[in-house]
Design a protein around this motif. Structure first.
Motif, PDB file in Angstrom:
ATOM      1  N   UNK A   5       0.812  -1.218   0.000  1.00  0.00           N
ATOM      2  CA  UNK A   5       0.000   0.000   0.000  1.00  0.00           C
ATOM      3  C   UNK A   5       0.848   1.270   0.000  1.00  0.00           C
ATOM      4  N   UNK A   6       2.151   1.148   0.216  1.00  0.00           N
ATOM      5  CA  UNK A   6       2.998   2.342   0.335  1.00  0.00           C
ATOM      6  C   UNK A   6       2.966   3.252  -0.899  1.00  0.00           C
ATOM      7  N   UNK A   7       3.017   2.736  -2.121  1.00  0.00           N
ATOM      8  CA  UNK A   7       2.950   3.655  -3.276  1.00  0.00           C
ATOM      9  C   UNK A   7       1.660   4.472  -3.298  1.00  0.00           C
ATOM     10  N   UNK A   8       0.543   3.843  -2.961  1.00  0.00           N
ATOM     11  CA  UNK A   8      -0.749   4.548  -2.938  1.00  0.00           C
ATOM     12  C   UNK A   8      -0.761   5.620  -1.849  1.00  0.00           C
ATOM     13  N   UNK A   9      -0.213   5.299  -0.690  1.00  0.00           N
ATOM     14  CA  UNK A   9      -0.225   6.250   0.429  1.00  0.00           C
ATOM     15  C   UNK A   9       0.532   7.521   0.079  1.00  0.00           C
ATOM     16  N   UNK A  10       1.740   7.404  -0.449  1.00  0.00           N
ATOM     17  CA  UNK A  10       2.554   8.606  -0.689  1.00  0.00           C
ATOM     18  C   UNK A  10       2.034   9.416  -1.878  1.00  0.00           C
ATOM     19  N   UNK A  11       1.198   8.827  -2.730  1.00  0.00           N
ATOM     20  CA  UNK A  11       0.574   9.589  -3.822  1.00  0.00           C
ATOM     21  C   UNK A  11      -0.661  10.353  -3.358  1.00  0.00           C
ATOM     22  N   UNK A  12      -1.169  10.024  -2.191  1.00  0.00           N
ATOM     23  CA  UNK A  12      -2.394  10.650  -1.702  1.00  0.00           C
ATOM     24  C   UNK A  12      -2.180  12.128  -1.401  1.00  0.00           C
ATOM     25  N   UNK A  13      -3.171  12.983  -1.701  1.00  0.00           N
ATOM     26  CA  UNK A  13      -3.066  14.409  -1.349  1.00  0.00           C
ATOM     27  C   UNK A  13      -3.399  14.673   0.118  1.00  0.00           C
ATOM     28  N   UNK A  14      -3.798  13.652   0.858  1.00  0.00           N
ATOM     29  CA  UNK A  14      -4.231  13.838   2.241  1.00  0.00           C
ATOM     30  C   UNK A  14      -3.069  14.195   3.165  1.00  0.00           C
ATOM     31  N   UNK A  15      -3.411  14.765   4.320  1.00  0.00           N
ATOM     32  CA  UNK A  15      -2.414  15.149   5.305  1.00  0.00           C
ATOM     33  C   UNK A  15      -1.921  13.956   6.106  1.00  0.00           C
ATOM     34  N   UNK A  16      -2.844  13.013   6.397  1.00  0.00           N
ATOM     35  CA  UNK A  16      -2.539  11.843   7.210  1.00  0.00           C
ATOM     36  C   UNK A  16      -3.123  10.606   6.566  1.00  0.00           C
ATOM     37  N   UNK A  17      -2.637   9.449   6.984  1.00  0.00           N
ATOM     38  CA  UNK A  17      -3.189   8.175   6.526  1.00  0.00           C
ATOM     39  C   UNK A  17      -3.564   7.335   7.739  1.00  0.00           C
ATOM     40  N   UNK A  18      -4.545   6.465   7.561  1.00  0.00           N
ATOM     41  CA  UNK A  18      -5.037   5.584   8.613  1.00  0.00           C
ATOM     42  C   UNK A  18      -5.506   4.305   7.910  1.00  0.00           C
ATOM     43  N   UNK A  19      -5.184   3.056   8.425  1.00  0.00           N
ATOM     44  CA  UNK A  19      -4.603   2.857   9.703  1.00  0.00           C
ATOM     45  C   UNK A  19      -3.436   1.887   9.621  1.00  0.00           C
ATOM     46  N   UNK A  20      -2.602   1.938  10.668  1.00  0.00           N
ATOM     47  CA  UNK A  20      -1.355   1.185  10.696  1.00  0.00           C
ATOM     48  C   UNK A  20      -1.294   0.325  11.961  1.00  0.00           C
ATOM     49  N   UNK A  21      -0.682  -0.836  11.823  1.00  0.00           N
ATOM     50  CA  UNK A  21      -0.404  -1.711  12.958  1.00  0.00           C
ATOM     51  C   UNK A  21       1.024  -2.227  12.817  1.00  0.00           C
ATOM     52  N   UNK A  22       1.997  -1.512  13.348  1.00  0.00           N
ATOM     53  CA  UNK A  22       3.403  -1.903  13.186  1.00  0.00           C
ATOM     54  C   UNK A  22       3.717  -3.285  13.727  1.00  0.00           C
ATOM     55  N   UNK A  23       2.960  -3.765  14.706  1.00  0.00           N
ATOM     56  CA  UNK A  23       3.223  -5.105  15.228  1.00  0.00           C
ATOM     57  C   UNK A  23       2.990  -6.156  14.156  1.00  0.00           C
ATOM     58  N   UNK A  24       2.134  -5.846  13.170  1.00  0.00           N
ATOM     59  CA  UNK A  24       1.877  -6.776  12.077  1.00  0.00           C
ATOM     60  C   UNK A  24       2.835  -6.557  10.908  1.00  0.00           C
ATOM     61  N   UNK A  25       3.138  -5.292  10.599  1.00  0.00           N
ATOM     62  CA  UNK A  25       3.991  -4.960   9.454  1.00  0.00           C
ATOM     63  C   UNK A  25       4.824  -3.727   9.785  1.00  0.00           C
ATOM     64  N   UNK A  26       5.890  -3.862  10.587  1.00  0.00           N
ATOM     65  CA  UNK A  26       6.611  -2.694  11.106  1.00  0.00           C
ATOM     66  C   UNK A  26       7.287  -1.842  10.047  1.00  0.00           C
ATOM     67  N   UNK A  27       7.664  -2.438   8.926  1.00  0.00           N
ATOM     68  CA  UNK A  27       8.402  -1.685   7.923  1.00  0.00           C
ATOM     69  C   UNK A  27       7.541  -0.624   7.243  1.00  0.00           C
ATOM     70  N   UNK A  28       6.216  -0.791   7.255  1.00  0.00           N
ATOM     71  CA  UNK A  28       5.336   0.191   6.624  1.00  0.00           C
ATOM     72  C   UNK A  28       5.518   1.558   7.286  1.00  0.00           C
ATOM     73  N   UNK A  29       5.415   1.619   8.604  1.00  0.00           N
ATOM     74  CA  UNK A  29       5.564   2.884   9.319  1.00  0.00           C
ATOM     75  C   UNK A  29       7.018   3.348   9.313  1.00  0.00           C
ATOM     76  N   UNK A  30       7.953   2.407   9.448  1.00  0.00           N
ATOM     77  CA  UNK A  30       9.368   2.774   9.465  1.00  0.00           C
ATOM     78  C   UNK A  30       9.764   3.503   8.186  1.00  0.00           C
ATOM     79  N   UNK A  31       9.331   3.008   7.050  1.00  0.00           N
ATOM     80  CA  UNK A  31       9.681   3.653   5.783  1.00  0.00           C
ATOM     81  C   UNK A  31       8.974   5.001   5.634  1.00  0.00           C
ATOM     82  N   UNK A  32       7.710   5.082   6.031  1.00  0.00           N
ATOM     83  CA  UNK A  32       7.010   6.360   5.973  1.00  0.00           C
ATOM     84  C   UNK A  32       7.691   7.389   6.871  1.00  0.00           C
ATOM     85  N   UNK A  33       8.135   6.939   8.039  1.00  0.00           N
ATOM     86  CA  UNK A  33       8.793   7.848   8.968  1.00  0.00           C
ATOM     87  C   UNK A  33      10.102   8.375   8.392  1.00  0.00           C
TER      88      UNK A  33
END
Length: 429
Positions: free
Chosen positions: A368-396
């Motif tokens: 989902x990362x390519x879709x998230x960073x293309x979004x015009x929105x200010x924030x994205x929801x929702x994340x669970x790093x315990x399931x997929x920690x690299x998603x938030x780590x890369x966004x951060x």
């Protein structure tokens, strides 16, 4: 001799496994592979930007590579919070930005309301992504959160003058009135605090910013200067029937709503026309003061105490009142506040959830990362790093790099995240 033979055998097995992993990653199968059964894990350290960039670009091999990685961030963050000590060591060790990054940002303060109850490491990643010293932050820690969690949050909050825990805390129940009440309680604290702020934004612990602090300010100034952002529309008939029924929000588990019963509510007070919309907002300070003092707002809040998901109609309804400060009476669903992949919008509004759906909203996966960073929105929801920690780590990592590139002051060394780890594989796919 036998020891030499055993050593050779061990080396041979290790070599075969390494060759297998190399070939597997260089030539991934077209379909999602089954989880590997051999006990091999690559220690990725602080993930190189190369791997994150490949995930953002949607390169085929990247998600498979990421599955072999351990995530070090959780243990790093928890080590700081569970070992209280010098606050400068905590803020620097956790890479908090400690000075305004530009004069424009320093002169335009935002207030944040963050409701949390789990995923401590995720909360820290969210907070340090949106933290700048000119803003102010009210943290509502759910009363049902474990004591160790509350203690760790308190340890962090004690190190920052402009971060505080809500003076009144609730046991928040999904789709119940307490979710709305948590925001109201923090609003009272923010209004009566010593800090000046221009807008307030509410978040939950499963949110993460897509835009930097400077980009959020530019968006507000350019399109909503002096106006509130509460995306919503007039109630469709199916939503109206839900909202007009009362329900109990008490369950044996204490954290989910009970379906509505058959007792119907009276019409909304003051002949208010109800709207349905997002529970999340960007509100002016004057509007917040209006919500806390206006008779109509108080009566609507009391009326909302026993209905399903009151936060989905409260803010948007009040923002449609023509005499409310910063009101947008004719607005519809405008306002790029949240990027969410809803199940019923799959194939239309988005390309499907690459993680999994919970309550019909996508918990993001690596795809989902390519879709998230293309979004015009200010924030994205929702994340669970315990399931997929690299998603938030890369966004951060991406978020921090953008913020520092936009900065008009020299960056302090501790503002940077480590650039490399032990994982150096080149990505060609």
């Amino acid at each position: 001799m036998s020891q030499l033979r055993a050593t050779r055998t061990g080396l041979l097995v290790g070599t075969v496994i390494c060759i297998f992993i190399f070939l597997y990653l260089r030539n991934p199968p077209p379909e999602e592979p089954e989880e590997p059964t051999y006990p091999v894990v690559v220690e990725c350290g602080f993930y190189p930007d190369e791997l994150c960039s490949a995930l953002f670009e949607g390169k085929g091999a990247a998600p498979q590579i990421a599955k072999f990685c351990k995530n070090p961030h959780r243990s790093e963050i928890l080590a700081h919070l569970h070992t209280p000590g010098n606050c400068s060591r905590i803020s620097q060790g956790l890479h908090f930005i400690t000075r305004p990054l530009s004069a424009e940002e320093g002169n335009f303060s935002l207030a944040y309301i963050i409701t949390v109850h789990k995923e401590l490491a995720m909360f820290v990643q969210l907070l340090r992504a949106i933290y700048v010293p000119e803003n102010v932050y009210c943290i509502h820690v759910d009363e049902k959160a474990p004591k160790k969690y509350k203690s760790a949050v308190q340890t962090l909050v004690n190190c920052f003058e402009n971060i505080f825990i809500s003076s009144k805390r609730k046991k928040v129940i999904y789709a119940g009135f307490t979710r709305l009440q948590a925001d109201i309680n923090c609003m009272k604290d923010l209004v009566y605090s010593k800090y000046h702020w221009n807008y307030v934004i509410n978040l939950c612990g499963q949110d993460f910013p897509i835009k930097t602090n400077k980009e959020i300010i530019h968006y507000i100034k350019s399109k909503w200067n002096g106006k509130n952002i509460t995306p919503g529309v007039s109630q469709p008939p199916n939503i109206k029937s839900k909202i007009s029924q009362s329900h109990s929000e008490c369950t044996p588990e204490g954290n989910i709503y009970v379906p509505p019963n058959k007792r119907f509510k009276d019409e909304a007070p003051h002949n208010l026309t109800l709207y349905s919309g997002s529970a999340y907002f960007v509100l002016t300070r004057k509007f917040v003061e209006f919500v806390l003092t206006d008779t109509r707002a108080k009566d609507l809040l009391q009326w909302s105490a026993d209905i399903h998901s009151p936060e989905q109609h409260y803010w948007v309804t009040l923002n449609r009142l023509k005499d409310a400060p910063g009101a947008t009476p004719n607005a519809g669903g405008e306002g790029n506040v949240r990027a969410i992949k809803w199940r019923n919008e799959e194939g239309n509004g988005h390309d499907g959830c690459k993680g999994r759906y919970v309550h019909d909203a996508c918990v993001y996966g690596l795809g989902d990362l390519p879709w998230i960073i293309r979004s015009p929105s200010l924030f994205a929801n929702k994340f669970e790093p315990s399931a997929d920690p690299l998603v938030v780590t890369c966004l951060e990592r991406r978020h921090r790099l953008r913020a520092l590139r936009q900065a008009e002051v020299p960056a302090e060394p501790h503002w940077h995240f480590p650039q490399r780890g032990r994982f150096d594989m080149k990505l060609n796919g």
